[in-house]
Design a protein around this motif. Sequence first.
Motif, PDB file in Angstrom:
ATOM      1  N   THR A   1     -44.264-102.960 -32.487  1.00 52.58           N
ATOM      2  CA  THR A   1     -45.566-103.055 -31.829  1.00 52.58           C
ATOM      3  C   THR A   1     -45.598-104.125 -30.750  1.00 52.58           C
ATOM      4  N   GLN A   2     -45.164-105.336 -31.072  1.00 50.28           N
ATOM      5  CA  GLN A   2     -45.253-106.421 -30.105  1.00 50.28           C
ATOM      6  C   GLN A   2     -44.377-106.168 -28.884  1.00 50.28           C
ATOM      7  N   ALA A   3     -43.171-105.695 -29.089  1.00 46.67           N
ATOM      8  CA  ALA A   3     -42.273-105.442 -27.966  1.00 46.67           C
ATOM      9  C   ALA A   3     -42.844-104.393 -27.019  1.00 46.67           C
ATOM     10  N   MET A   4     -43.420-103.333 -27.594  1.00 50.28           N
ATOM     11  CA  MET A   4     -43.906-102.250 -26.746  1.00 50.28           C
ATOM     12  C   MET A   4     -45.255-102.565 -26.126  1.00 50.28           C
ATOM     13  N   LEU A   5     -46.015-103.463 -26.736  1.00 49.51           N
ATOM     14  CA  LEU A   5     -47.239-103.950 -26.119  1.00 49.51           C
ATOM     15  C   LEU A   5     -46.954-104.536 -24.740  1.00 49.51           C
ATOM     16  N   LEU A   6     -45.762-105.100 -24.582  1.00 51.82           N
ATOM     17  CA  LEU A   6     -45.405-105.785 -23.342  1.00 51.82           C
ATOM     18  C   LEU A   6     -44.800-104.852 -22.291  1.00 51.82           C
ATOM     19  N   ARG A   7     -44.793-103.525 -22.534  1.00 51.73           N
ATOM     20  CA  ARG A   7     -44.123-102.615 -21.607  1.00 51.73           C
ATOM     21  C   ARG A   7     -45.054-101.570 -20.980  1.00 51.73           C
ATOM     22  N   PRO A   8     -46.060-101.992 -20.231  1.00 56.28           N
ATOM     23  CA  PRO A   8     -46.929-101.021 -19.554  1.00 56.28           C
ATOM     24  C   PRO A   8     -46.210-100.249 -18.463  1.00 56.28           C
ATOM     25  N   ASP A   9     -45.028-100.715 -18.083  1.00 53.50           N
ATOM     26  CA  ASP A   9     -44.274-100.089 -16.997  1.00 53.50           C
ATOM     27  C   ASP A   9     -43.396 -98.939 -17.464  1.00 53.50           C
ATOM     28  N   GLY A  10     -43.339 -98.678 -18.770  1.00 48.09           N
ATOM     29  CA  GLY A  10     -42.345 -97.748 -19.286  1.00 48.09           C
ATOM     30  C   GLY A  10     -42.806 -96.336 -19.552  1.00 48.09           C
ATOM     31  N   HIS A  11     -44.053 -95.993 -19.186  1.00 47.24           N
ATOM     32  CA  HIS A  11     -44.590 -94.659 -19.471  1.00 47.24           C
ATOM     33  C   HIS A  11     -44.330 -93.682 -18.316  1.00 47.24           C
ATOM     34  N   PRO A  12     -44.362 -92.385 -18.600  1.00 49.64           N
ATOM     35  CA  PRO A  12     -44.124 -91.409 -17.539  1.00 49.64           C
ATOM     36  C   PRO A  12     -45.190 -91.380 -16.450  1.00 49.64           C
ATOM     37  N   SER A  13     -46.437 -91.768 -16.780  1.00 49.97           N
ATOM     38  CA  SER A  13     -47.527 -91.666 -15.803  1.00 49.97           C
ATOM     39  C   SER A  13     -47.612 -90.219 -15.306  1.00 49.97           C
ATOM     40  N   ARG A  14     -47.553 -90.010 -14.005  1.00 51.53           N
ATOM     41  CA  ARG A  14     -47.644 -88.640 -13.478  1.00 51.53           C
ATOM     42  C   ARG A  14     -46.273 -87.994 -13.299  1.00 51.53           C
ATOM     43  N   TYR A  15     -45.215 -88.694 -13.705  1.00 51.68           N
ATOM     44  CA  TYR A  15     -43.871 -88.192 -13.486  1.00 51.68           C
ATOM     45  C   TYR A  15     -43.327 -87.463 -14.712  1.00 51.68           C
ATOM     46  N   GLY A  16     -44.163 -86.570 -15.269  1.00 52.64           N
ATOM     47  CA  GLY A  16     -43.735 -85.723 -16.366  1.00 52.64           C
ATOM     48  C   GLY A  16     -43.740 -84.253 -15.987  1.00 52.64           C
ATOM     49  N   HIS A  17     -43.990 -83.981 -14.715  1.00 51.85           N
ATOM     50  CA  HIS A  17     -43.980 -82.606 -14.209  1.00 51.85           C
ATOM     51  C   HIS A  17     -44.019 -82.677 -12.694  1.00 51.85           C
ATOM     52  N   TRP A  18     -43.720 -81.559 -12.034  1.00 55.56           N
ATOM     53  CA  TRP A  18     -43.776 -81.527 -10.580  1.00 55.56           C
ATOM     54  C   TRP A  18     -45.226 -81.584 -10.117  1.00 55.56           C
ATOM     55  N   PRO A  19     -45.523 -82.331  -9.063  1.00 56.66           N
ATOM     56  CA  PRO A  19     -46.910 -82.476  -8.611  1.00 56.66           C
ATOM     57  C   PRO A  19     -47.555 -81.158  -8.201  1.00 56.66           C
ATOM     58  N   GLU A  20     -46.736 -80.203  -7.755  1.00 53.45           N
ATOM     59  CA  GLU A  20     -47.304 -78.921  -7.310  1.00 53.45           C
ATOM     60  C   GLU A  20     -47.497 -77.926  -8.449  1.00 53.45           C
ATOM     61  N   GLU A  21     -47.028 -78.286  -9.643  1.00 53.87           N
ATOM     62  CA  GLU A  21     -47.189 -77.381 -10.780  1.00 53.87           C
ATOM     63  C   GLU A  21     -48.662 -77.221 -11.141  1.00 53.87           C
ATOM     64  N   LYS A  22     -49.051 -76.009 -11.430  1.00 57.48           N
ATOM     65  CA  LYS A  22     -50.428 -75.732 -11.828  1.00 57.48           C
ATOM     66  C   LYS A  22     -50.544 -75.858 -13.346  1.00 57.48           C
ATOM     67  N   VAL A  23     -50.486 -77.099 -13.793  1.00 57.55           N
ATOM     68  CA  VAL A  23     -50.586 -77.379 -15.219  1.00 57.55           C
ATOM     69  C   VAL A  23     -51.702 -78.379 -15.433  1.00 57.55           C
ATOM     70  N   VAL A  24     -52.363 -78.286 -16.579  1.00 61.55           N
ATOM     71  CA  VAL A  24     -53.458 -79.201 -16.903  1.00 61.55           C
ATOM     72  C   VAL A  24     -52.860 -80.393 -17.653  1.00 61.55           C
ATOM     73  N   LEU A  25     -52.193 -81.272 -16.911  1.00 64.20           N
ATOM     74  CA  LEU A  25     -51.614 -82.469 -17.480  1.00 64.20           C
ATOM     75  C   LEU A  25     -52.093 -83.678 -16.688  1.00 64.20           C
ATOM     76  N   TYR A  26     -52.380 -84.734 -17.387  1.00 61.84           N
ATOM     77  CA  TYR A  26     -52.858 -85.942 -16.750  1.00 61.84           C
ATOM     78  C   TYR A  26     -51.795 -87.029 -16.870  1.00 61.84           C
ATOM     79  N   ASN A  27     -52.105 -88.179 -16.334  1.00 62.02           N
ATOM     80  CA  ASN A  27     -51.174 -89.293 -16.410  1.00 62.02           C
ATOM     81  C   ASN A  27     -50.845 -89.602 -17.867  1.00 62.02           C
ATOM     82  N   ASP A  28     -49.560 -89.630 -18.166  1.00 64.95           N
ATOM     83  CA  ASP A  28     -49.115 -89.892 -19.537  1.00 64.95           C
ATOM     84  C   ASP A  28     -48.751 -91.367 -19.665  1.00 64.95           C
ATOM     85  N   CYS A  29     -49.649 -92.128 -20.267  1.00 59.41           N
ATOM     86  CA  CYS A  29     -49.409 -93.546 -20.518  1.00 59.41           C
ATOM     87  C   CYS A  29     -49.223 -93.785 -22.009  1.00 59.41           C
ATOM     88  N   VAL A  30     -48.659 -92.776 -22.659  1.00 54.91           N
ATOM     89  CA  VAL A  30     -48.519 -92.759 -24.108  1.00 54.91           C
ATOM     90  C   VAL A  30     -47.061 -92.742 -24.530  1.00 54.91           C
TER      91      VAL A  30
END
Length: 455
Positions: free
Chosen positions: A385-414
């Motif tokens: 928990t403590q180690a990952m609390l310190l890593r806000p930079d490590g999530h996919p954000s919007r880089y989990g699919h191509w931007p032009e893809e017609k998918v209902v996906l939002y920024n993944d900060c999980v």
Amino acid sequence: MKLRAGTHELPFTKPPKVVLLVTIPFILLTLISICHPFKYWQPNTYLKSITLSSVNNPDPPSSSSSSVSRVIVSGNNADTRTVVDAASAGECDIFSGEWVPNRRAPYYTNQTCWAIHEHQNCMKYGRPDTDFMRWRWKPFGCELPLFNPAQFLELVRGKSLAFVGDSVARNQMQSLICLLSRVEYPIDASYTPDEHFKRWKYVTYNFTLAIFTSPHLVKAKEADADGPTHTGLFNLYLDEFDEQWTTQIDEFDYLIVSAGHWFFRPLVFYEKQRQVGCHFCRLENVPDLTKFYGFRKAFRTAFSAINSRKNYKGITYFRTFAPSHFEGGLWNEGGNCVRTRPFLSNETTLGGDDMELYLIQIEEFQKAEREGRKRGLKYRLLDTTQAMLLRPDGHPSRYGHWPEEKVVLYNDCVHWCLPGPIDAWSDFLLEMLKTEGRRSREEKLSSSDKRLRAI
């Protein structure tokens, strides 16, 4: 922080706006994948961890000769301490530290490892920065060796390891597969085509790796795919084992158990086949017992399932949850995780619901460990928990699919990019495996001493 005993159930009598605020993240969970749970991380309470070695030994030892020990300090009072994971004084807490640069990383890429899940394949989908892959965890007072895949495979030769949990557990398994790929790739040895229950075999080492998907760890059933907040509604049978994994664990030498993020969804709780309450179910005449009630009972039942297996002789590693890091708004209101550097340990703290859930996890783990010890079972705390609390930079954000893809996906900060911070979990695991023999001997000696004193 001093661990508290007993329950910590808080009432939820919130106005509709707050209800939506709390449940909104789980809409994202549903949209990403049925196995992509997460929770919102908004630290606001003081949490500080120190190591026994930093108090008693000014010279940092090598962690290769140390066990895991944790001391949590409440406020500024260094005399108020609780040892979470027993170890002798002078040893290093590998879970308390900072992230430091590691220019040797990454040790695999999305081109060299086929196990990366698409939504965590950040480089494939155009993430422009790369520094998030180039950090290593540095405990206070000692060194944590980087993962050595050949050493790991030698230690687990002829053995088997299973992950039990949600999609973050799968994220962890895929990270391990990618790290091991520098030595060997496994073959698919699954007994079912269901992707939620995969098995992999490392033929050269006769090592089996498995995943049992069980987001709530107990028996559960989706009662309504839409539910009161359009995130689904689940019936949780809090006193019933999830036999899809509990009946399979006897053959495994190691279990890595984790859960937490799906308990924010609307839930209806059952005990002894009777409805006893819920969490945000919005059903008439059904009391809201809060997520904390279901969370505690589910872990208690899961650990009871492990302790009740007469033929299970393995070591149970309990991994604490990892945070999400939305900033600048909710997930569907522009919230994102765009930081490109880790936090320092004094820049953020664990708090709110997350602190409450963490305490529940620790308390139930300690109870299970005591009960398991009576029949010779071993429990180990993999406290990420403590180690990952310190890593806000490590999530996919919007880089989990191509931007032009017609998918209902939002920024993944999980979930966590691969390669990425989650690779450090294998550093922790290998270190714990390396010290297991010495620790087991110490526990046997301690148990013998107690028996002698009782005579």
